[in-house]
Design an enzyme around this catalytic site. Structure first.
Site, PDB file in Angstrom:
ATOM      1  N   SER A  41      28.516  78.683  60.309  1.00  0.00           N
ATOM      2  CA  SER A  41      29.420  79.659  60.940  1.00  0.00           C
ATOM      3  C   SER A  41      30.438  78.938  61.828  1.00  0.00           C
ATOM      4  CB  SER A  41      28.628  80.642  61.814  1.00  0.00           C
ATOM      5  OG  SER A  41      27.789  81.425  61.012  1.00  0.00           O
ATOM      6  N   ASN A  84      24.663  84.629  62.726  1.00  0.00           N
ATOM      7  CA  ASN A  84      25.608  83.552  62.445  1.00  0.00           C
ATOM      8  C   ASN A  84      24.810  82.382  61.903  1.00  0.00           C
ATOM      9  OD1 ASN A  84      28.352  84.469  63.556  1.00  0.00           O
ATOM     10  ND2 ASN A  84      26.873  85.007  65.166  1.00  0.00           N
ATOM     11  N   GLU A  85      24.774  82.310  60.595  1.00  0.00           N
ATOM     12  CA  GLU A  85      23.939  81.320  59.931  1.00  0.00           C
ATOM     13  C   GLU A  85      24.595  79.945  60.013  1.00  0.00           C
ATOM     14  OE1 GLU A  85      21.197  82.436  59.642  1.00  0.00           O
ATOM     15  OE2 GLU A  85      20.843  83.900  58.068  1.00  0.00           O
ATOM     16  N   PRO A  86      23.835  78.874  59.720  1.00  0.00           N
ATOM     17  CA  PRO A  86      24.409  77.533  59.733  1.00  0.00           C
ATOM     18  C   PRO A  86      25.702  77.495  58.919  1.00  0.00           C
ATOM     19  CG  PRO A  86      22.054  77.411  59.424  1.00  0.00           C
ATOM     20  CD  PRO A  86      22.399  78.866  59.412  1.00  0.00           C
TER      21      PRO A  86
END
Ligand code: F6R
Length: 640
Positions: free
Chosen positions: A168, A164-166
């Site tokens: 998300s 869950n990348e920045p």
């Protein structure tokens, strides 16, 4: 965007998630593995399943090793365990050594009695058109298993959990995502270059993770310190996905000292508890105050102390003036142009002893270029000031040479032999073997022995070149080729008896008055830490010997990070010419220039990193009100 979440924890400190700090990751992993093992046993007694959410990467490896030990030695069964892995690259085959499926089998599943039908890892080969449905089914499977009882997490340097990348969203569920640049460059080592890292991944969502009954996030090493502070003390913000954990009622962070290094309780402990005002604590506080107020130390006022939570220092010392002078002098005394001690000088307030005027000095360099990168200016001074300087290269550094660079040398030898009609069947064979190996080498595949040897030779030659440039004789150069390093892969063995024996015998042979070693524990592959562990173990073995009473150990940093200014005990200034000379010394390492195999996320070359760090140290000293130098190298003394 700030997300409005009511935090249900009653924490009043800076930390919004409970954090447990361990000195070492090993100890922490045993504790966490124990908690999970207890859960598995409890579920066994209840005749039900334990549902675990698992992560991959370097962080949980020791936990998995402990599971295997518990299974083999203490009979812990995983028959009632159902696992769901957080994520998988996309696209990727489960057979590929970089896939998380491969990772899980290698590091855990192949070694315990879990039923294959009970572990689930997102399929990196699912057709694009089916992904949405596949992800929904993954969620359903988790729910059907009763939800996740225990979710293990690592954290990316950009704050991702799972993938869950920045950016998300808090309500996200399992889905296909695009990997962030930082994530891809961190994975570049495993894929032999960023270009080979998949651009996408399937990951459980934030909501999937937050639905777990219990969550433990682990983090080790200085590299994670920045993001741990943001996740724990910062606001809940979608650009730091780990900060969403603040909203979960049963999450703990388990970190080592290095990863906790920037938390307020470590950086400014007087703000979170009553502290004992030792010399070190006072120095730390006053430097912190000067930096926070953006003032040189000697300009700090009583008000500055009072308004920033340091009135207890005033009570102890009287006035700001008295504390300022004291700390200013302590800092002043760390600066010396005589890192081996100044002969015939009063050394009461100097970092090193004056006697003996000519010292035997042993510089340990984990890789063949750490000596010059991290302490090139000091190395040069020690040599120029007439000390007997030895350098020991602890590892061959062979994995960091590019294939084409190595092949150029193999070809050179072949052409050279041909030209001068030197008949060398061995050289011919090495040429043929390397050529055919490189033609079919797969990404991430370990090199054949001959190629590793050639790569090691290249680095050895470069190190020798640096030593000659600095001016030490060939007989003072020692290539230790420590066995722990020779795995052919990024993954190294732990330090062993053989390694320690080699180090011990060199120290005994030289009987140094000073040892310099890398204390640079932010090195992403962990080699520096293992090298330091080896030195400390060797010195512990011989600490009773006479010469050891006069042996001081200094630690340097440089290639990856710098010491905190309050920790520095010796700062060696460099003139503009000395900075240039150091740069030329680093240039001798041609194989590590112009885009290296292990660049990491820092695009600067090593000489640039070193120069900028050395300049930053000098600037910081200057900002605190001390003399203005071009650059400075910094050292901390290790007391046995
Ligand atoms: C891996 C995962 C990632 C990692 C994180 C840290 O399954 O989901 O979030 O936990 O990238 O990676 P390491 O542990 O290699 O530092």
């Amino acid at each position: 965007m700030l997300i409005d979440i009511q935090i249900s924890h009653p924490f009043t400190s800076f930390e919004k998630i409970p954090v447990t700090i361990f000195e070492e990751a090993q100890e922490a992993c045993i504790k966490v593995a124990e908690e999970i093992a207890d859960l598995i046993r409890l579920k066994q007694q209840q005749g039900s399943n334990a549902v675990l959410g698992l992560s991959t990467g370097s962080t949980p490896k020791k936990i998995y090793a402990e599971f295997i030990r518990l299974h083999r030695q203490e009979g812990l069964s995983f028959k009632n365990v159902i696992c769901f892995n957080l994520d998988e690259y996309f696209p990727i085959s489960g057979e590929s050594i970089q896939s998380y499926k491969y990772f899980m089998k290698e590091n855990l599943f192949n070694h315990i009695d879990i039923e294959p039908k009970n572990y689930h890892i997102p399929d990196g080969q699912i057709g694009l058109e089916n992904i949405k449905q596949y992800c929904e089914e993954y969620e359903h499977k988790i729910q059907a298993a009763g939800g996740i009882d225990f979710q293990l997490l690592g954290i990316g340097r950009n704050g991702h959990i799972g993938f869950n990348e920045p950016g998300s969203h808090i309500s996200s569920s399992t889905r296909l995502i695009t990997l962030d640049r930082i994530t891809r460059s961190d994975a570049a080592v495993d894929f032999s270059g960023i270009a080979n890292v998949p651009r996408k991944a399937i990951t459980m969502g934030i909501n999937t993770i937050l639905s777990a009954k219990r969550i433990v996030l682990l983090a080790w090493g200085e590299r994670k310190a920045d993001i741990i502070k943001m996740a724990v003390e910062g606001p809940v913000i979608e650009f730091v996905p780990a900060s969403y954990l603040q909203a979960h009622p049963n999450t703990s962070l388990v970190v080592d000292d290095a990863a906790a290094g920037l938390l307020t309780r470590k950086k400014a402990p007087w703000l979170t508890e009553d502290v004992e005002w030792t010399k070190q604590m006072t120095k730390k506080a006053v430097i912190w105050l000067a930096i926070s107020c953006n003032k040189p130390i000697l300009k700090l006022t009583n008000n500055d102390y009072n308004e920033n939570g340091l009135s207890s220092l005033l009570v102890l010392h009287g006035t700001a003036y008295d504390i300022n002078i004291k700390v200013f002098n302590w800092l002043q005394h760390t600066i010396t142009g005589w890192p081996g001690g100044k002969p015939d000088a009063d050394h009461t307030n100097r970092p090193e002893r004056a006697e003996p005027a000519k010292k035997r000095i042993l510089i340990f360099s984990p890789h063949p270029d750490d000596d010059i990168i991290s302490m090139g200016g000091t190395f040069q001074r020690l040599t120029d000031q007439g000390h007997e300087v030895h350098v020991a290269y602890q590892t061959s550094g062979n994995i960091a040479v590019a294939d084409d660079e190595a092949f150029r040398f193999v070809e050179f030898v072949k052409d050279f032999n041909q030209q001068f009609q030197i008949n060398s069947p061995d050289a011919e064979k090495i040429f043929i073997d390397t050529d055919s190996f490189l033609q079919q080498k797969k990404s991430g595949e370990p090199d054949i022995q001959e190629l590793r040897f050639v790569k090691g030779l290249i680095r050895k030659g470069e190190a020798r070149n640096t030593c000659r440039f600095v001016g030490i004789p060939d007989e003072n150069i020692h290539y230790l080729n420590l066995p722990f390093y020779e795995t052919g892969t990024v993954e190294k063995k732990p330090i062993g008896e053989d390694d320690i024996k080699i180090i011990t015998s060199l120290v005994q042979q030289i009987k140094p008055h000073q040892i310099f070693a890398a204390g640079d524990l932010a090195d992403p592959h962990g080699t520096h830490k293992v090298c330091l562990d080896g030195i400390l173990a060797a010195l512990a073995n011989i600490k009773h010997l006479d010469f050891m009473k006069d042996c001081w150990l200094w630690l340097y940093k440089g290639a990856w990070a710098e010491w905190d200014i309050d920790a520095i005990e010796m700062a060696v200034p460099m003139s503009p010419e000395q900075v240039l000379r150091k740069r030329y010394g680093i240039f001798k390492h041609q194989s590590q220039k112009d885009g290296v195999v292990f660049q990491g996320t820092d695009n600067r070359e090593f000489w640039q990193r070193a120069e900028e760090r050395n300049r930053a140290t000098a600037e910081l000293y200057n900002k605190l009100g001390l003399a203005e130098y071009e650059a400075m190298e910094a050292f901390v003394r290790w007391r046995f």
